[in-house]
Design a protein around this motif. Structure first.
Motif, short mmCIF file in Angstrom:
data_model
loop_
_atom_site.label_atom_id
_atom_site.label_comp_id
_atom_site.label_asym_id
_atom_site.label_seq_id
_atom_site.Cartn_x
_atom_site.Cartn_y
_atom_site.Cartn_z
N LYS A 166 0.84 -1.20 0.00
CA LYS A 166 0.00 0.00 0.00
C LYS A 166 0.87 1.25 0.00
O LYS A 166 0.37 2.36 0.24
CB LYS A 166 -0.91 0.02 1.23
CG LYS A 166 -2.02 -1.02 1.23
CD LYS A 166 -2.95 -0.81 2.43
CE LYS A 166 -4.10 -1.80 2.43
NZ LYS A 166 -3.67 -3.15 2.83
N SER B 291 -2.05 -2.99 -3.47
CA SER B 291 -3.35 -3.15 -2.83
C SER B 291 -4.16 -1.88 -3.07
O SER B 291 -3.72 -0.78 -2.72
CB SER B 291 -3.18 -3.40 -1.33
OG SER B 291 -4.43 -3.51 -0.69
N VAL B 292 -5.34 -2.04 -3.67
CA VAL B 292 -6.18 -0.88 -4.00
C VAL B 292 -7.59 -1.14 -3.50
O VAL B 292 -7.98 -2.27 -3.23
CB VAL B 292 -6.19 -0.60 -5.51
CG1 VAL B 292 -4.82 -0.11 -5.98
CG2 VAL B 292 -6.61 -1.84 -6.32
N ASN B 293 -8.38 -0.07 -3.41
CA ASN B 293 -9.73 -0.22 -2.91
C ASN B 293 -10.55 1.01 -3.28
O ASN B 293 -10.02 1.96 -3.86
CB ASN B 293 -9.72 -0.43 -1.39
CG ASN B 293 -10.72 -1.49 -0.96
OD1 ASN B 293 -11.90 -1.42 -1.30
ND2 ASN B 293 -10.25 -2.47 -0.21
N ILE C 67 -10.43 3.26 1.60
CA ILE C 67 -9.13 3.87 1.85
C ILE C 67 -9.26 5.01 2.86
O ILE C 67 -8.45 5.13 3.79
CB ILE C 67 -8.50 4.37 0.54
CG1 ILE C 67 -8.15 3.19 -0.37
CG2 ILE C 67 -7.26 5.22 0.81
CD1 ILE C 67 -7.65 3.57 -1.74
N PHE D 147 -4.17 6.67 -2.71
CA PHE D 147 -4.49 5.89 -3.90
C PHE D 147 -3.70 6.40 -5.11
O PHE D 147 -3.12 5.62 -5.87
CB PHE D 147 -6.00 5.95 -4.18
CG PHE D 147 -6.42 5.31 -5.46
CD1 PHE D 147 -6.58 3.93 -5.55
CD2 PHE D 147 -6.65 6.07 -6.60
CE1 PHE D 147 -6.96 3.34 -6.74
CE2 PHE D 147 -7.03 5.48 -7.79
CZ PHE D 147 -7.20 4.12 -7.86
N ARG E 63 -0.13 5.30 -5.08
CA ARG E 63 0.02 3.88 -5.41
C ARG E 63 -0.07 3.66 -6.92
O ARG E 63 0.70 2.88 -7.50
CB ARG E 63 -1.07 3.05 -4.70
CG ARG E 63 -1.04 3.14 -3.19
CD ARG E 63 -2.15 2.30 -2.56
NE ARG E 63 -2.55 2.83 -1.26
CZ ARG E 63 -3.50 2.33 -0.51
NH1 ARG E 63 -4.16 1.25 -0.93
NH2 ARG E 63 -3.82 2.87 0.65
N ILE E 64 -1.01 4.34 -7.57
CA ILE E 64 -1.18 4.17 -9.01
C ILE E 64 0.01 4.75 -9.77
O ILE E 64 0.49 4.18 -10.76
CB ILE E 64 -2.50 4.80 -9.50
CG1 ILE E 64 -3.67 4.20 -8.73
CG2 ILE E 64 -2.67 4.57 -11.00
CD1 ILE E 64 -3.67 2.68 -8.67
N PHE F 37 -2.72 -6.29 -9.12
CA PHE F 37 -3.46 -5.54 -8.12
C PHE F 37 -4.23 -6.52 -7.24
O PHE F 37 -4.79 -7.51 -7.72
CB PHE F 37 -4.43 -4.55 -8.76
CG PHE F 37 -3.75 -3.42 -9.47
CD1 PHE F 37 -3.26 -2.34 -8.75
CD2 PHE F 37 -3.59 -3.45 -10.84
CE1 PHE F 37 -2.61 -1.31 -9.40
CE2 PHE F 37 -2.95 -2.43 -11.50
CZ PHE F 37 -2.45 -1.34 -10.77
N LEU G 87 -13.01 2.84 -8.98
CA LEU G 87 -11.66 2.31 -8.79
C LEU G 87 -11.10 1.76 -10.10
O LEU G 87 -9.98 2.10 -10.50
CB LEU G 87 -11.69 1.20 -7.73
CG LEU G 87 -10.48 0.26 -7.68
CD1 LEU G 87 -9.23 1.01 -7.28
CD2 LEU G 87 -10.74 -0.90 -6.73
N LEU H 147 -7.97 3.14 -12.51
CA LEU H 147 -6.83 2.34 -12.92
C LEU H 147 -6.64 2.41 -14.44
O LEU H 147 -5.53 2.61 -14.94
CB LEU H 147 -7.02 0.89 -12.49
CG LEU H 147 -6.93 0.56 -11.00
CD1 LEU H 147 -7.09 -0.93 -10.77
CD2 LEU H 147 -5.60 1.03 -10.41
#
Length: 353
Positions: free
Chosen positions: A186, A207-209, A214, A224, A227-228, A243, A261, A265
């Motif tokens: 994360k 790890s995404v959500n 989040i 987020f 992370r991307i 992912f 989400l 992405l």
């Protein structure tokens, strides 16, 4: 291992910096242990010696909650003595132990209970011995590939600016014909990994959500967007990318949350990221023990843990967890799977659990 450069010190200070560090004396017999000690002293971080990384008993704090919060800001540098690796299904054949504990405060995390009495963060400096043990497992299963998960008991990316251990493992696995490394994070501190020699043998997953999850349940982790951005860097560096959508949580507006989400992405990842992309999906689950620990440590949490709304699912080791009833679980799985394939038609979903 070289002395920390000013650049490396800056990277450490831009990420996790512990408030207190413990050292096992034997850790200072290893180059990595000496390097971390040098950084600690140069940075002016308080440190103490301890006889064992498994037994830190004099943490500050007047209450259990205070000690827990302090422990999450405490680093312990030691030797990994147990070199028998645990199984790590369904992600990999084995967990490879380079760290234990995490500086994140994810309310739902299973480490709340598996590390219940030891929430402090441990890193291991005897990497040559750990790699040699991994080599034994690889040779034993050859010519089949052996996958190692480096994030079962920690988020090693969050610690990488301090340890450099992931880079060591990545370059070790690059030379192993049948060795593969995997880890999930994360955090976005991947810059030191981008020029590592990986030979395509390491898959980095993020790890995404949904924004709701989040915002409410993942304090002290990277945003987020960070992370991307890091995922794009990893893809451009030629790493296999994946992912994990976990834990998938049934909340008000969950359809739009998870649809957004996947749109995000697709909109932000570089084209090269789509090649060989994998997804893993894990619905939210908890045990009675976890529920009690979480409610003690995060008394204001909005995490839904109503046993009457859940289904009890037995585990492989005779212990069960509370998951969503089949109707809800299937709705989550189908909806998110459809959105994945809408945006990434060539992706693979490794599992839903």
């Amino acid at each position: 291992m070289p002395t920390l450069t000013v650049e490396h010190q800056d990277r450490i200070h831009s990420s996790f910096v512990p408030d207190l560090v413990y050292f096992e004396p034997s850790a200072l017999d290893y180059p990595k242990g000496k390097r971390i000690m040098e950084w600690v002293q140069t940075s002016g971080i308080p440190y103490r010696m301890t006889t064992s990384h498994n037994r830190i008993t004099n943490l500050p704090g007047g209450t259990e909650l205070e000690q827990y919060k302090i422990a999450k800001r405490t680093l312990v540098v030691g030797i990994r003595k147990t070199l028998k690796f645990d199984p790590s299904k369904p992600s990999a054949e084995y967990a490879i132990p380079i760290a234990t504990g995490c500086m994140g405060h994810c309310h739902y995390c299973y480490l709340q209970t598996t590390l219940g009495a030891k929430p402090y963060i441990r890193v291991y400096v005897n990497m040559d011995e750990i790699k040699q043990a991994a080599k034994g497992y690889i040779d034993e299963r050859a010519p089949e590939n052996t996958r190692f998960e480096a994030a079962c008991t920690s988020d090693p990316v969050g610690l990488e600016p301090i340890t450099g251990s992931l880079r060591e493992l990545i370059e070790f696995m690059a030379d192993e014909e049948h060795g593969r490394l995997r880890f999930v994070t994360k955090f976005h501190y991947v810059d030191s990994l981008l020029d590592a020699r990986h030979n395509g043998h390491t898959r980095i997953r993020f790890s995404v959500n949904s924004k709701y999850v989040i915002k409410h349940f993942e304090p002290a982790t990277s945003r987020f967007e960070q992370r991307i951005e890091a995922a794009g860097k990893v893809a451009r560096a030629g790493y296999p990318l994946g992912f994990i959508i976990a834990p998938i949580i049934w909340h008000e507006g969950w359809q739009e949350g998870y649809a957004e989400l996947l749109r995000s992405l697709a909109d932000t990842l570089p084209k090269e990221a789509a090649a060989g992309l994998t997804f893993e999906m894990i619905q939210h689950r908890f045990t009675k023990t976890a529920k009690n620990v979480i409610e003690r440590r995060y008394p204001k949490t909005k995490l839904e843990m109503d046993i009457d709304k859940r289904k009890y699912k037995w585990g492989r080791w005779g212990q069960g967890k509370y998951v969503y009833p089949d109707e809800q679980a299937n709705a989550l799985r189908l909806f998110i799977s459809e959105r994945i394939f809408d945006h990434f038609p060539d992706a693979t979903i490794d599992y839903f659990t």
